[in-house]
Enzyme design. Structure first.
Site, PDB file in Angstrom:
ATOM      1  N   SER A 135      58.228  44.057  47.673  1.00 12.60           N
ATOM      2  CA  SER A 135      59.210  44.086  48.651  1.00 12.60           C
ATOM      3  C   SER A 135      58.917  43.442  50.138  1.00 12.60           C
ATOM      4  O   SER A 135      57.845  42.964  50.211  1.00 12.60           O
ATOM      5  CB  SER A 135      59.122  45.584  49.143  1.00 12.60           C
ATOM      6  OG  SER A 135      60.026  46.013  50.258  1.00 12.60           O
ATOM      7  N   TYR A 148      56.245  53.914  51.324  1.00 12.89           N
ATOM      8  CA  TYR A 148      56.677  52.830  50.398  1.00 12.89           C
ATOM      9  C   TYR A 148      55.857  51.509  50.891  1.00 12.89           C
ATOM     10  O   TYR A 148      55.495  50.770  49.941  1.00 12.89           O
ATOM     11  CB  TYR A 148      58.224  52.608  50.948  1.00 12.89           C
ATOM     12  CG  TYR A 148      58.955  51.668  49.998  1.00 12.89           C
ATOM     13  CD1 TYR A 148      59.450  51.848  48.779  1.00 12.89           C
ATOM     14  CD2 TYR A 148      59.421  50.353  50.420  1.00 12.89           C
ATOM     15  CE1 TYR A 148      60.169  50.923  48.001  1.00 12.89           C
ATOM     16  CE2 TYR A 148      60.065  49.437  49.868  1.00 12.89           C
ATOM     17  CZ  TYR A 148      60.367  49.838  48.535  1.00 12.89           C
ATOM     18  OH  TYR A 148      61.165  48.864  47.691  1.00 12.89           O
TER      19      TYR A 148
HETATM   20  P1  NAP Z   1      66.949  52.116  42.045  1.00  9.89           P
HETATM   21  O1  NAP Z   1      68.368  51.621  41.993  1.00  9.89           O
HETATM   22  O2  NAP Z   1      66.669  52.919  42.538  1.00  9.89           O
HETATM   23  O3  NAP Z   1      66.198  51.666  40.510  1.00  9.89           O
HETATM   24  C1  NAP Z   1      64.831  52.243  40.366  1.00  9.89           C
HETATM   25  C2  NAP Z   1      64.706  52.972  39.000  1.00  9.89           C
HETATM   26  O4  NAP Z   1      63.372  53.213  38.809  1.00  9.89           O
HETATM   27  C3  NAP Z   1      65.601  54.056  38.649  1.00  9.89           C
HETATM   28  O5  NAP Z   1      66.467  54.066  37.464  1.00  9.89           O
HETATM   29  C4  NAP Z   1      64.609  55.017  38.656  1.00  9.89           C
HETATM   30  O6  NAP Z   1      64.969  56.448  37.896  1.00  9.89           O
HETATM   31  C5  NAP Z   1      63.264  54.491  37.997  1.00  9.89           C
HETATM   32  N1  NAP Z   1      62.310  55.359  38.338  1.00  9.89           N
HETATM   33  C6  NAP Z   1      61.850  55.976  39.452  1.00  9.89           C
HETATM   34  N2  NAP Z   1      60.735  56.750  39.029  1.00  9.89           N
HETATM   35  C7  NAP Z   1      60.295  56.472  38.005  1.00  9.89           C
HETATM   36  C8  NAP Z   1      59.406  56.982  37.238  1.00  9.89           C
HETATM   37  N3  NAP Z   1      58.295  57.740  37.595  1.00  9.89           N
HETATM   38  N4  NAP Z   1      59.382  56.258  35.809  1.00  9.89           N
HETATM   39  C9  NAP Z   1      60.215  55.346  35.366  1.00  9.89           C
HETATM   40  N5  NAP Z   1      61.314  55.158  36.135  1.00  9.89           N
HETATM   41  C10 NAP Z   1      61.282  55.545  37.340  1.00  9.89           C
HETATM   42  O7  NAP Z   1      66.310  50.912  42.776  1.00  9.89           O
HETATM   43  P2  NAP Z   1      66.119  49.301  42.984  1.00  9.89           P
HETATM   44  O8  NAP Z   1      66.665  48.794  44.182  1.00  9.89           O
HETATM   45  O9  NAP Z   1      66.663  48.707  41.739  1.00  9.89           O
HETATM   46  O10 NAP Z   1      64.677  49.093  43.050  1.00  9.89           O
HETATM   47  C11 NAP Z   1      64.067  48.251  41.955  1.00  9.89           C
HETATM   48  C12 NAP Z   1      62.608  47.949  42.442  1.00  9.89           C
HETATM   49  O11 NAP Z   1      62.836  46.903  43.554  1.00  9.89           O
HETATM   50  C13 NAP Z   1      61.603  49.084  43.121  1.00  9.89           C
HETATM   51  O12 NAP Z   1      60.410  48.886  42.668  1.00  9.89           O
HETATM   52  C14 NAP Z   1      62.055  48.907  44.418  1.00  9.89           C
HETATM   53  O13 NAP Z   1      61.000  49.234  45.435  1.00  9.89           O
HETATM   54  C15 NAP Z   1      62.126  47.174  44.667  1.00  9.89           C
HETATM   55  N6  NAP Z   1      62.882  46.937  45.630  1.00  9.89           N
HETATM   56  C16 NAP Z   1      64.018  47.190  45.929  1.00  9.89           C
HETATM   57  C17 NAP Z   1      64.721  46.615  47.207  1.00  9.89           C
HETATM   58  C18 NAP Z   1      66.149  47.028  47.373  1.00  9.89           C
HETATM   59  O14 NAP Z   1      66.613  46.599  48.458  1.00  9.89           O
HETATM   60  N7  NAP Z   1      67.088  47.297  46.413  1.00  9.89           N
HETATM   61  C19 NAP Z   1      63.955  45.865  47.897  1.00  9.89           C
HETATM   62  C20 NAP Z   1      62.698  45.619  47.786  1.00  9.89           C
HETATM   63  C21 NAP Z   1      62.269  46.015  46.577  1.00  9.89           C
HETATM   64  P3  NAP Z   1      66.006  57.459  38.625  1.00  9.89           P
HETATM   65  O15 NAP Z   1      67.172  57.061  38.935  1.00  9.89           O
HETATM   66  O16 NAP Z   1      65.794  58.511  37.562  1.00  9.89           O
HETATM   67  O17 NAP Z   1      64.804  58.008  39.853  1.00  9.89           O
END
Ligand code: NAP
Length: 260
Positions: A135, A148
């Site tokens: 991130s 985080y």
């Molecule tokens: P998201 O839409 O919340 O998706 C994250 C997924 O991970 C969800 O399906 C969630 O399931 C799943 N998850 C959570 N805990 C888990 C576990 N213990 N085992 C297996 N799956 C699990 O988030 P996203 O924005 O797509 O983020 C994806 C990655 O990119 C993350 O690592 C996040 O930190 C990183 N990231 C995102 C952003 C952003 O702006 N969106 C920026 C920087 C980095 P549930 O729905 O059941 O919780």
């Protein structure tokens, strides 16, 4: 973590380019729907339920992937959580140890466990690659991101350490660092802010490309890092943030406005 958000966008793009995809998450409904959508588009995918903090489930996931498709070439460590999705108590005084440890467990230990149990299968691949979701908070400070940010800093460093340790096995390990990408994790983060609109402006005002990113933007980078085209990229920390960490300013300085 590929049922929704960046993981789902990546699974879909990879499948459309011929990858055999294991969609894995704790969200079975969205995960199975994604698999159905990929198959309807002519792609190959299965759903395998897995909590990345549960060692036996992680081991079963890797075995199921290899059984289904004959091996594992690419591990995309995307599952992640922000403390604002777990609690309203986000200050140093109010956040519980339990919240802090949950974030570290999913975001850091989960990455390590998945790499550990994918390793025997990746060793057998001739184009093995691990891609970890960092991130911009791996690199820079943000308000209300103690757990985080600490976890994503650790993911960035873990990626470099794994790149070193797995080099003799010809397994590449890279970390990508997204800025604000429009998914549920960001919606939850904004909802928890005292002034969500002000927080959104702050986040987006620093992007030199004046909008939030989309999961499809990140999917393109992950597919590149997964592909032989990136075969000389290893141990890299790759920002995908609309340019936000390239400068210190906000768009108004440039006479620009954020686009919806
Ligand atoms: P998201 O839409 O919340 O998706 C994250 C997924 O991970 C969800 O399906 C969630 O399931 C799943 N998850 C959570 N805990 C888990 C576990 N213990 N085992 C297996 N799956 C699990 O988030 P996203 O924005 O797509 O983020 C994806 C990655 O990119 C993350 O690592 C996040 O930190 C990183 N990231 C995102 C952003 C952003 O702006 N969106 C920026 C920087 C980095 P549930 O729905 O059941 O919780």
């Amino acid at each position: 973590g590929s049922a929704v958000g960046i993981g789902a966008g990546t699974a879909r793009l990879a499948a459309s380019r011929g990858a055999k995809v294991v969609v894995s998450d704790m969200n079975a409904k969205d995960g199975q729907e994604l698999v159905d959508a990929i198959r309807a588009e002519g792609g190959e995918a299965i759903y395998q339920h897995c909590d990345v903090t549960d060692e036996s489930q992680v081991e079963a996931l890797m075995r199921a992937a290899a059984d289904a498709f004959g091996g594992i070439d690419v591990l995309h460590n995307n599952a992640g959580v922000h403390e604002s999705s777990l609690s309203k108590d986000l200050t140093l005084e109010s956040m519980s140890r339990d919240t802090f440890e949950k974030v570290m467990n999913i975001n850091v230990t989960g990455v390590w466990l998945c790499a550990k149990y994918a390793l025997p299968f990746l060793r057998a691949s001739d184009c093995a690659s691990i891609i970890n979701a960092g991130s911009t908070s791996s690199l820079s400070g943000y308000p209300q991101c103690q757990a985080y940010g600490a976890s994503k800093g650790a993911v960035m460093q873990l990626s470099k350490m794994l790149a070193v340790d797995l080099a003799p096995d010809s397994i590449r390990v890279n970390c990508y660092c997204p800025g604000s990408i429009h998914t549920q994790i960001v919606d939850n983060f904004l909802a928890a802010a005292p002034d969500p609109q002000a927080m959104l402006n702050t986040m987006t005002q620093t992007h030199l490309i004046p909008r939030m990113g989309q999961p499809a933007d990140v999917a393109e980078l992950v597919c590149f890092l997964a592909s032989p085209e990136s075969k000389f990229v290893n141990g890299a920390v790759w920002t995908i943030d609309g340019g936000s960490l390239a400068w210190r300013g906000t768009l108004d300085v440039l006479g620009m406005e954020v686009k919806a």
